[in-house]
Scaffold this motif. Structure first.
Motif, PDB file in Angstrom:
ATOM      1  N   GLY A   1       0.795  -1.216   0.000  1.00 19.26           N
ATOM      2  CA  GLY A   1       0.000   0.000   0.000  1.00 19.26           C
ATOM      3  C   GLY A   1       0.830   1.269   0.000  1.00 19.26           C
ATOM      4  N   HIS A   2       2.093   1.123   0.314  1.00 21.10           N
ATOM      5  CA  HIS A   2       3.024   2.239   0.141  1.00 21.10           C
ATOM      6  C   HIS A   2       3.806   1.930  -1.123  1.00 21.10           C
ATOM      7  CE1 HIS A   2       2.914   3.623   4.573  1.00 21.10           C
ATOM      8  NE2 HIS A   2       2.151   4.366   3.827  1.00 21.10           N
ATOM      9  N   PRO A   3       3.458   2.612  -2.208  1.00 25.22           N
ATOM     10  CA  PRO A   3       4.002   2.182  -3.489  1.00 25.22           C
ATOM     11  C   PRO A   3       5.524   2.273  -3.582  1.00 25.22           C
ATOM     12  CG  PRO A   3       2.761   4.240  -3.720  1.00 25.22           C
ATOM     13  CD  PRO A   3       2.504   3.725  -2.348  1.00 25.22           C
ATOM     14  N   GLU A   4       6.130   1.165  -4.008  1.00 22.63           N
ATOM     15  CA  GLU A   4       7.502   1.233  -4.491  1.00 22.63           C
ATOM     16  C   GLU A   4       7.424   1.441  -6.002  1.00 22.63           C
ATOM     17  OE1 GLU A   4      10.391  -1.616  -3.205  1.00 22.63           O
ATOM     18  OE2 GLU A   4       9.412  -1.957  -1.284  1.00 22.63           O
TER      19      GLU A   4
ATOM     20  N   GLU B   1      -4.967  -1.132   2.338  1.00 21.07           N
ATOM     21  CA  GLU B   1      -3.587  -1.202   2.833  1.00 21.07           C
ATOM     22  C   GLU B   1      -3.170   0.174   3.369  1.00 21.07           C
ATOM     23  OE1 GLU B   1      -1.777  -4.944   0.423  1.00 21.07           O
ATOM     24  OE2 GLU B   1      -1.489  -2.980  -0.499  1.00 21.07           O
ATOM     25  N   ASN B   2      -2.950   1.103   2.472  1.00 26.60           N
ATOM     26  CA  ASN B   2      -2.651   2.465   2.902  1.00 26.60           C
ATOM     27  C   ASN B   2      -3.447   3.416   2.013  1.00 26.60           C
ATOM     28  OD1 ASN B   2      -0.554   2.702   5.151  1.00 26.60           O
ATOM     29  ND2 ASN B   2       0.250   1.071   3.850  1.00 26.60           N
ATOM     30  N   ALA B   3      -4.747   3.282   2.114  1.00 30.84           N
ATOM     31  CA  ALA B   3      -5.667   3.951   1.194  1.00 30.84           C
ATOM     32  C   ALA B   3      -5.943   5.376   1.652  1.00 30.84           C
ATOM     33  CB  ALA B   3      -6.950   3.141   1.066  1.00 30.84           C
ATOM     34  N   LEU B   4      -4.952   6.213   1.435  1.00 25.90           N
ATOM     35  CA  LEU B   4      -5.074   7.643   1.717  1.00 25.90           C
ATOM     36  C   LEU B   4      -5.592   8.307   0.446  1.00 25.90           C
ATOM     37  CD1 LEU B   4      -4.465  10.293   3.260  1.00 25.90           C
ATOM     38  CD2 LEU B   4      -2.087  10.057   2.504  1.00 25.90           C
ATOM     39  N   LYS B   5      -6.761   8.927   0.552  1.00 22.24           N
ATOM     40  CA  LYS B   5      -7.380   9.550  -0.630  1.00 22.24           C
ATOM     41  C   LYS B   5      -7.826  10.955  -0.288  1.00 22.24           C
ATOM     42  CE  LYS B   5      -9.234   5.119  -2.020  1.00 22.24           C
ATOM     43  NZ  LYS B   5     -10.404   4.314  -2.418  1.00 22.24           N
ATOM     44  N   LEU B   6      -7.596  11.843  -1.207  1.00 25.26           N
ATOM     45  CA  LEU B   6      -7.987  13.231  -1.006  1.00 25.26           C
ATOM     46  C   LEU B   6      -8.795  13.712  -2.199  1.00 25.26           C
ATOM     47  CD1 LEU B   6      -7.743  15.936   0.565  1.00 25.26           C
ATOM     48  CD2 LEU B   6      -5.701  16.396  -0.809  1.00 25.26           C
TER      49      LEU B   6
ATOM     50  N   HIS C   1       7.032   6.361 -15.413  1.00 20.15           N
ATOM     51  CA  HIS C   1       7.900   5.549 -14.562  1.00 20.15           C
ATOM     52  C   HIS C   1       7.572   5.933 -13.138  1.00 20.15           C
ATOM     53  CE1 HIS C   1      11.044   4.662 -17.870  1.00 20.15           C
ATOM     54  NE2 HIS C   1      10.229   3.655 -17.720  1.00 20.15           N
ATOM     55  N   PRO C   2       6.823   5.077 -12.447  1.00 17.88           N
ATOM     56  CA  PRO C   2       6.278   5.497 -11.161  1.00 17.88           C
ATOM     57  C   PRO C   2       7.334   5.834 -10.113  1.00 17.88           C
ATOM     58  CG  PRO C   2       5.832   3.167 -11.564  1.00 17.88           C
ATOM     59  CD  PRO C   2       6.374   3.728 -12.830  1.00 17.88           C
ATOM     60  N   GLU C   3       7.202   7.004  -9.511  1.00 18.31           N
ATOM     61  CA  GLU C   3       7.910   7.282  -8.263  1.00 18.31           C
ATOM     62  C   GLU C   3       6.955   6.899  -7.136  1.00 18.31           C
ATOM     63  OE1 GLU C   3      10.003  10.963  -7.729  1.00 18.31           O
ATOM     64  OE2 GLU C   3      10.432  11.169  -9.855  1.00 18.31           O
ATOM     65  N   GLY C   4       7.516   6.532  -6.001  1.00 20.06           N
ATOM     66  CA  GLY C   4       6.658   6.016  -4.941  1.00 20.06           C
ATOM     67  C   GLY C   4       6.853   6.717  -3.616  1.00 20.06           C
ATOM     68  N   TYR C   5       6.520   5.970  -2.594  1.00 19.94           N
ATOM     69  CA  TYR C   5       6.541   6.447  -1.221  1.00 19.94           C
ATOM     70  C   TYR C   5       7.933   6.915  -0.796  1.00 19.94           C
ATOM     71  CZ  TYR C   5       6.042   5.777   3.901  1.00 19.94           C
ATOM     72  OH  TYR C   5       6.033   5.919   5.260  1.00 19.94           O
ATOM     73  N   LEU C   6       8.958   6.145  -1.160  1.00 23.38           N
ATOM     74  CA  LEU C   6      10.308   6.511  -0.719  1.00 23.38           C
ATOM     75  C   LEU C   6      10.775   7.803  -1.376  1.00 23.38           C
ATOM     76  CD1 LEU C   6      11.989   2.986  -0.657  1.00 23.38           C
ATOM     77  CD2 LEU C   6      11.388   4.409   1.314  1.00 23.38           C
ATOM     78  N   GLU C   7      10.393   8.012  -2.631  1.00 22.12           N
ATOM     79  CA  GLU C   7      10.795   9.243  -3.310  1.00 22.12           C
ATOM     80  C   GLU C   7      10.088  10.443  -2.683  1.00 22.12           C
ATOM     81  OE1 GLU C   7       9.992   6.415  -5.108  1.00 22.12           O
ATOM     82  OE2 GLU C   7      12.118   5.997  -5.386  1.00 22.12           O
TER      83      GLU C   7
END
Lengths: 390, 390, 390, 390
Positions: A326-329, D270-275, D327-333
């Protein structure tokens, strides 16, 4: 699902890394550098980042490199770094395709491990020669077919090899972009210029740039061996010197069939790499732009969403995941996995211990297959779309 | 967006309709009946619903038909209804494919309008003969390629023909199902039995059943004419007598290229008909399973979601829509549109007035093209995937 | 999955139907008519379609009604039709809300079954009185909360009642539109005018028009009884006389909690009705704009996609489905299901036989609950968002 | 869209970083470390990683830290590092919430910049005291509300502040998880244990852990100031000591309204944060699990998909993006962006130059607002859901 952290295990010294290419204005060089840092197994200490010593030093300054280790050519870097006691142990090659062969050769022959961008080379002859060099070298060769680093791709491969889909029948793969819909190479966009120049890129345009990724991914997940193909390549944009759209039908050993589409002229597509694999018992679907999701349908049951580090995902995915489901990589993490696998292999080699059998990365042999795929596409297309053996 | 109702206009008398096929256990007959009722232009009054008079009467009773107008054969129905003053004006033919030709001929020759399920016939010879009959008849022939009735398909066609995509380059179309992943025909499932029997279905299996829908849809939206194709057809399920997976590469007049995939062995796909069309100026994407959405990307701008009766949708879509955007219309409504277009054409013919030029439905000529497409696929596949002209 | 047709069973005579409201320019009248035709259980034979005899006849002509049975008022229609031997057996009431009560009363008291649009009435007093009338009448009262007719909603309800989610904890429901983002009522749009007029619509605006749908749907699927609520209603558009946005927190008997959001000023939303239900063992998610899909997550397992007539769907969904999975059924089919359930109930009543226990439709009691919900929202909001009992 | 690389600019020396918390078995510590490495502005050189010197050294060894700089307490680390010439310049605080206050104070008072995980503290009193300390200190305080680092969140904020949505009316935000659906804290899962312990986590459970993220995100994008709220918090799992589900209605200054839902017992999330943010002129929608997509609907026009580094995205997003669209960036980025913004601010402070006005990061004031939000939720819920001022 859990959000517990993993114990990260004792972390040995970082591997000293050099880089060929990746100076100012490049795209993939920065990607390699970020990827090499995420899991902290490498330290960039030297570079032949640009085509002259001056530019290379300027680029190196931006990266905080010691100016003495910013070289004007890969030949110089190979020679001088090999002579240093604290010389680089591995090198990333991130130049246009036509440079891969000579650069890789220079380092491999000096026992320096090579992490090379794809495609392997710009023509099949170079590829085969590089294969011989790599097999004979006292160093590893890792090809950054980075999409194989996505956890859900590892999951998919694991499910296919584990028989969850039954005998494979159909493989549909595609990689669509739109950035070459117009003649960007004529307006000087650096990426467009070299990627549409057959001298630098090779005979395949979209085929070589992204078709080869699609083909590699399909092979990696399915485990199938390509037997023959028929391809219809086009250059839709006037004046373009390489293909910008490729349609390919594929026949695999054992009877499975496939279609591959690659395009750089499909408006509305950024990096739409999609893979679907169907067998006698089930089907899988995956898309690069939403890479943490894998769809699995066991025949006769509801479609299931397997998520990275979520329910339904197994060890093959978990060992290359970093954070909770759920935290996208994303793309960089998948790329980092290639580097991390490389580090594991390099350290095993350095310590003369067997490498963990789970470690997986694309090899020079995969690279030859990729170049052979492109060559076969070009040959088939020249023969008016006739079937050719691979 | 508005949710105002449309003034429905003066509604003339309903057209008297008969039906051939569609008795107990059939699937598509019920679809035709519901479709014919939604917009209230037809009244079902007669039927040759099954292969014997007895069964036909039983099926007719379920539908509330007058037993005297439930016939044991289409020949009898054609003859007797033609002789009645209040005889049927139109007939729906919803039998297995091999019956289409003779049935359609019987009604057309008596001046009764024919609404016929696809594919036109089970072989190309019949198709061409039926074309001649239809062209010579004093009655209309409407082929229910029902997907052309979806409002967003009308919208897409309108945008392509209006030049919003520029010159077309690439057409990607596919129709994937999974219901024949196992040998359902061996366990007696009625639909599976006839659809995999080349005597009833024709030489094409998946190709004829759904490939022909995909091809028709691509042609309808793109307006392109197919020139040649290369096809690789397979029967993956042991003992299957027709293809259950087809891979096709297509070349269109004017230089556009296409790929078509049809499969009935792709687990996780129900009726996954998808069309993507790319031109020099933009791209369109549409999926049958979510048919109220059309994705449009003008090159260099964000992708846009055009919805049925929503912002961005034009007259071509609105004239075949019934309810406000966001309230999904589905398969039956698209099918109903074919009936409603047929009613408009029939009434124009009956009143000897010109038909509204916006009225659009698939014709016998489209049907011949569909059967020719299947024949070409089969021919190419027999020639080991060689390119064949269409 | 199968695509076999269902045997449709012996079809009795169609039920004679009248309609109040639904003349030119109306929206919901046409929906009722199409819905009543799809499964062919009703025949429209009379109408008080507009507010004058003349307009009613004009509207009736468009529908092919006998001019003698086009009335100038519902009172006249009730009286005259009740006196005919072939008079209507049921009536559809599709007027603005403030007319529902008197019209329904007029028919119920004459033993004519009523199929009435929602909300039940424009105020709670009328609602309770209508409830008494309906309970005392020798006729059925069916409220067209049409979303309860969607097959996957039946599936969801069945799963909740069957315990597959465990004890319910949380219900999230919302219905968002955007068509009143600007002051459409000032530019004369007929639907906007009456729906924002508290005299015609009732004290609730968005709350009454769509909030009541959301509330009904949540109640239908969850089986929970609302105990109290706190509501914050707004009229964001200047000059608007009713709420156009409602936020509601809900407490159910047994301890479950819920949130409801309804809005007509949320740009980008057409008819975005969404329901999510979570229990101790699993969760369900459904969206009206893609209604053939139901997402089910048993806790700790991958999310599953249950499709109409697809794997994982049970009898409750199948008995109200018409066509194979993957061929979308939409809003009109769900609406048709209400009519078909009504027909079953009416015929059972007419033949004095017990109705199939699977037959389900919203009743006058559901209608009272809906109006009470709106009244409680208005009351709470007037009390500055305080909690009020329902 | 382009895939050209950015010139990265001259890269100064890396900032020396310490870490409090984040030893073996922790989750968020590893996240901070990866985030700090991606853009290469920090170098981890010291740590008080665990609660004893021994454990801290063991954890430090895994990270390759000098054992002399692995401390048994943050007090010791603060003191000793402050005394070193090459001491840490900044510290990351990644402990359970109740430790944040004392640890942050210790470093701020010694002029060491603090990068602290959220929520700011475990109670409002500590939060206000920390605010005073931070305002008085000669060091920066950065709170890692990491979701504000997503490029499309920057884009959304930029569009709202630029007036593209008009006056805001409605804000819908939610953060749903399912990992506490069962009593994970009773089976010893480390993350579950401390996060459900009010001594360590604070009075808010789900509210403090994720509700505070949702509230911060809504505030960041909308720019609105919360005036009052009504909250209904529940602990659905027997024996749980903090809330695991929170329903909140919000009133903002200026008249906008909002709803917030946070839950850790919603199976399938999972981590369904929606705005979602709606104004008089348009609406925006964003989901954390697919963070590279932002949906924008200008009222009356089709919905548009704005993608990171794709068409429609502006400078605010581009300056925090690393790789091409698609090219997806994710949570860590996104997390890395907080570190990179912190580095820019720290370097500006160190060199006594003004910081680039585009640099944006959550501050101690945002942290106080977050803790006040949680406190208000708890207070309202204790008052049976009454409205309370914030």
């Amino acid at each position: 699902m859990t959000i517990e952290g993993k114990n990260e295990g004792a972390r040995p010294r970082r591997i000293r890394l050099g880089m060929v290419g990746g100076g100012q204005g490049a795209f993939i060089g920065g990607v390699h550098r970020m990827a090499s840092r995420i899991d902290d197994h490498f330290e960039l200490v030297a570079g032949a980042l640009s085509s002259t010593a001056e530019k290379s030093k300027a680029s190196g300054a931006e990266l905080g490199l010691d100016p003495d280790r910013c070289y004007g050519s890969f030949e110089e870097m190979a020679e001088k770094e090999a002579a240093r006691e604290d010389g680089i142990e591995a090198v990333s090659i991130v130049t246009p395709n036509h440079v891969h062969f000579a650069a890789a050769k220079a380092f491999l022959e000096r026992g320096i491990h090579v992490i090379c961008d794809k495609p392997l080379t710009s023509n099949l002859e170079d590829a085969k020669q590089l294969q011989r060099v790599a097999h004979g070298a006292d160093a590893l060769f890792i090809l950054t077919h980075n999409y194989t680093g996505y956890p859900m791709i590892r999951q998919a491969r694991d499910m296919v090899l584990g028989g969850e889909l039954g005998t494979l029948r159909v493989v549909q793969v595609e990689y669509a972009q739109d950035w070459l819909t117009e003649a960007a190479e004529l307006t000087g966009a650096k990426q467009a210029v070299w990627r549409t120049d057959p001298e630098k890129s090779g005979a395949g345009g979209a085929t070589g740039d992204i078709g080869t990724h699609a083909y590699n991914l399909a092979s990696f997940v399915s485990g199938l061996t390509l037997k023959s193909l028929a391809a219809d390549l086009d250059s839709f944009v006037e004046g373009r010197r390489v293909d910008d759209n490729g349609h390919v039908m594929m026949r695999f050993e054992g009877g499975a069939k496939g279609m591959l589409w690659c395009s750089q002229v499909a408006p509305g597509n950024e990096n739409a790499l999609k893979l679907r694999v169907y067998g006698a018992k089930g089907g899988l679907e995956w898309e690069q732009e939403n890479p943490n999701h894998l769809w699995f349908t066991p025949f006769g049951e509801p479609k299931r969403l397997i998520t990275r580090n979520g329910a339904g995902a197994g060890h093959a995915a978990a060992r290359v995941s970093r954070i909770p489901g759920g935290h996208p990589e994303g793309y960089l993490e998948a790329f980092a996995t290639i580097y991390t696998e490389a580090a594991a292999a390099i350290r095993a080699r350095q310590s003369d211990t067997p490498v963990d059998p789970a470690v997986t990365y694309p090899t020079v042999d995969d690279g030859v297959k990729g170049v052979a795929f492109v060559a076969a596409c070009v040959e088939s297309s020249k023969k008016d779309g006739a079937w050719v053996s691979v």
